[in-house]
Write an enzyme that holds these catalytic residues in place. Structure first.
Site, mmCIF file in Angstrom:
data_model
loop_
_atom_site.group_PDB
_atom_site.id
_atom_site.type_symbol
_atom_site.label_atom_id
_atom_site.label_comp_id
_atom_site.label_asym_id
_atom_site.label_seq_id
_atom_site.Cartn_x
_atom_site.Cartn_y
_atom_site.Cartn_z
ATOM 1 N N MET A 20 40.352 13.541 118.386
ATOM 2 C CA MET A 20 40.499 12.575 119.390
ATOM 3 C C MET A 20 40.541 13.382 120.536
ATOM 4 O O MET A 20 39.978 12.537 121.582
ATOM 5 C CB MET A 20 41.836 11.805 119.001
ATOM 6 C CG MET A 20 42.321 11.015 117.864
ATOM 7 S SD MET A 20 40.912 9.973 117.739
ATOM 8 C CE MET A 20 41.399 9.009 119.180
ATOM 9 N N GLU A 21 40.616 14.592 120.730
ATOM 10 C CA GLU A 21 40.425 15.328 122.095
ATOM 11 C C GLU A 21 38.885 15.342 122.209
ATOM 12 O O GLU A 21 38.478 15.276 123.412
ATOM 13 C CB GLU A 21 41.075 16.567 121.903
ATOM 14 C CG GLU A 21 42.586 16.582 122.265
ATOM 15 C CD GLU A 21 43.440 16.112 120.797
ATOM 16 O OE1 GLU A 21 44.672 15.805 120.944
ATOM 17 O OE2 GLU A 21 42.585 15.818 119.779
ATOM 18 N N ASP A 56 30.633 5.558 136.567
ATOM 19 C CA ASP A 56 31.396 5.597 137.908
ATOM 20 C C ASP A 56 30.610 6.004 139.115
ATOM 21 O O ASP A 56 30.388 5.543 140.322
ATOM 22 C CB ASP A 56 32.816 6.036 137.835
ATOM 23 C CG ASP A 56 33.332 6.100 139.045
ATOM 24 O OD1 ASP A 56 33.513 4.860 139.560
ATOM 25 O OD2 ASP A 56 33.842 7.009 139.821
ATOM 26 N N LEU A 71 49.392 7.700 119.393
ATOM 27 C CA LEU A 71 50.213 8.331 118.373
ATOM 28 C C LEU A 71 49.532 9.697 118.292
ATOM 29 O O LEU A 71 49.776 10.587 117.129
ATOM 30 C CB LEU A 71 50.039 7.375 117.080
ATOM 31 C CG LEU A 71 50.678 6.295 117.144
ATOM 32 C CD1 LEU A 71 50.850 5.421 115.582
ATOM 33 C CD2 LEU A 71 52.363 6.248 117.396
ATOM 34 N N CYS A 72 48.695 10.291 119.374
ATOM 35 C CA CYS A 72 48.342 11.762 119.115
ATOM 36 C C CYS A 72 49.213 12.488 119.388
ATOM 37 O O CYS A 72 50.127 12.270 120.377
ATOM 38 C CB CYS A 72 47.022 11.420 120.078
ATOM 39 S SG CYS A 72 45.595 11.016 119.589
ATOM 40 N N HIS A 73 49.253 13.506 118.706
ATOM 41 C CA HIS A 73 50.273 14.793 119.124
ATOM 42 C C HIS A 73 49.656 15.557 120.242
ATOM 43 O O HIS A 73 48.613 15.676 120.534
ATOM 44 C CB HIS A 73 50.415 15.856 117.804
ATOM 45 C CG HIS A 73 50.839 15.106 116.783
ATOM 46 N ND1 HIS A 73 50.118 14.465 115.789
ATOM 47 C CD2 HIS A 73 52.130 15.267 116.153
ATOM 48 C CE1 HIS A 73 50.934 14.286 114.777
ATOM 49 N NE2 HIS A 73 52.274 14.379 115.182
#
Length: 159
Positions: free
Chosen positions: A113-114, A128, A75-77
């Site tokens: 969120m970014e 990793d 739901l992130c733009h």
């Protein structure tokens, strides 16, 4: 605390309509860390990891992660990001690597969120790249430190 914005009246998930919000300068800063043994940290800082430049690759991965946030978080733009910067700092006291991301935009919604995605992807990349020598590393403390801009104003995490 205001209500949840990603659900409509019937309780269904939806993308928030930001079309009426003004375009403002926005910034977010997030931080996290990868704890590892002192020996593994030495491999990273001395450039002896088999897969190459761990911190350089993790920095690029974090930048890529920030740019792909809307593809990963439903739901992130998608946003016109104007800056992504990552600081990766070896911390012998952890021991491990502290990752901090700063993301900026001029837009109608924030870049929290970014910034969080940038940190998460950078930490996963560190894991990793050295998991062959230490599988018990711990990715920890990922959180938002600062959010500025927009209607809700400034948020700064407590220490």
């Amino acid at each position: 605390m205001s209500g949840l914005t990603h659900f409509d009246e019937s309780g269904s998930a939806h993308m928030v309509d930001v079309s009426e919000k003004p375009v403002t300068a926005r910034v977010a800063v997030a931080r996290g860390a990868v704890k590892m043994s002192a020996e593994t940290l030495a491999l990273v800082t001395e450039g002896r990891a088999e897969k190459g430049d761990v911190l350089g690759v993790a920095r690029l991965a974090g930048i890529m992660g920030a740019k792909r946030t809307a593809d990963l978080i439903p739901l992130c733009h998608p946003l016109p990001i104007t800056k992504v910067a990552l600081e990766l700092t070896a911390d012998p006291a952890l021991p491990g690597v502290v990752v901090e991301a700063t993301v900026k935009t001029g837009g109608q919604t924030g870049v929290e969120m970014e910034a969080l995605t940038a940190v998460s992807v950078a930490c996963l990349t560190i894991y990793d790249m050295v998991k062959a020598v230490e599988k018990g590393m711990e990715i920890t403390g990922i959180r938002l430190l600062l959010k500025e801009g927009g209607k809700s104003g400034r948020f700064e995490a407590s220490a």
